[in-house]
Design a protein around this motif. Structure first.
Motif, PDB file in Angstrom:
ATOM      1  N   GLU A  20      93.848  61.026  87.858  1.00  0.00           N
ATOM      2  CA  GLU A  20      95.269  60.444  88.351  1.00  0.00           C
ATOM      3  C   GLU A  20      96.305  61.391  87.766  1.00  0.00           C
ATOM      4  OE1 GLU A  20      95.843  56.388  87.271  1.00  0.00           O
ATOM      5  OE2 GLU A  20      94.251  55.804  88.608  1.00  0.00           O
ATOM      6  N   ALA A  23      96.104  64.501  89.871  1.00  0.00           N
ATOM      7  CA  ALA A  23      96.491  64.340  91.449  1.00  0.00           C
ATOM      8  C   ALA A  23      98.200  64.410  91.225  1.00  0.00           C
ATOM      9  CB  ALA A  23      95.874  63.003  91.786  1.00  0.00           C
ATOM     10  N   ILE A  46      90.725  60.081  91.735  1.00  0.00           N
ATOM     11  CA  ILE A  46      92.421  60.130  91.712  1.00  0.00           C
ATOM     12  C   ILE A  46      92.795  58.641  91.615  1.00  0.00           C
ATOM     13  CG2 ILE A  46      92.576  62.597  92.848  1.00  0.00           C
ATOM     14  CD1 ILE A  46      93.504  61.003  95.591  1.00  0.00           C
ATOM     15  N   GLY A  50      97.030  58.119  91.896  1.00  0.00           N
ATOM     16  CA  GLY A  50      97.073  59.312  92.302  1.00  0.00           C
ATOM     17  C   GLY A  50      97.195  59.337  93.753  1.00  0.00           C
ATOM     18  N   ASN A  72      87.380  58.480  96.724  1.00  0.00           N
ATOM     19  CA  ASN A  72      88.062  58.430  95.606  1.00  0.00           C
ATOM     20  C   ASN A  72      88.482  57.026  95.179  1.00  0.00           C
ATOM     21  OD1 ASN A  72      89.283  61.067  94.434  1.00  0.00           O
ATOM     22  ND2 ASN A  72      89.548  61.412  96.509  1.00  0.00           N
TER      23      ASN A  72
END
Length: 145
Positions: A20, A23, A46, A50, A72
């Motif tokens: 995260e 990201a 992420i 994120g 993700n």
């Protein structure tokens, strides 16, 4: 470096488990970047936070045309944020969104965005849990798109 980049147009960071925080940094760079047209972030953990940061960047970014956020596990809430960004974004033509725990509610939000967005030409929602209701919402949105 990505904020001021003038030459790099494609960036693939897939399978790097960036998480995260990274990201968020990428999202901040996307808000300023004027060259990057393709970004691949698949399989990077992420998460929802994120993805929300990426969504905020999509609202202002004017160059990104292809974005891969597959695998993700971002979930429904972040899917809603991405959908809201699609309502404002005028450059993204391709969004890959597979394996992200998106259910019927997230699909409905994406469907609503498709009614407004006029630039997206390719959307990959494979391996989510949109079910029958989500598929119907998207099908109905395509009638207006």
């Amino acid at each position: 470096a990505l904020k001021v980049n003038k030459t790099l147009t494609k960036l693939n960071l897939g399978f790097n488990q960036i998480g995260e925080e990274a990201a968020r940094e990428i999202a901040n760079a996307l808000k300023k970047n004027e060259a990057l047209s393709e970004l691949t972030l698949h399989w990077n953990e992420i998460g929802a936070d994120g993805a929300k940061e990426i969504a905020n960047a999509l609202k202002v970014n004017k160059t990104l045309t292809k974005l891969n956020l597959g695998f993700n596990q971002i979930g429904e809430e972040a899917a809603r944020e991405i959908a809201n960004a699609l309502k404002k974004n005028e450059t993204l033509t391709e969004l890959t969104f597979y394996y992200n725990r998106i259910g019927p509610d997230g699909a409905k939000e994406i469907a609503n965005a498709l009614k407004v967005n006029k630039t997206l030409t390719k959307l990959n929602l494979a391996y989510n849990q949109i079910r029958k209701d989500g598929a119907k919402d998207i099908a109905n949105a395509l009638k207006e798109n």
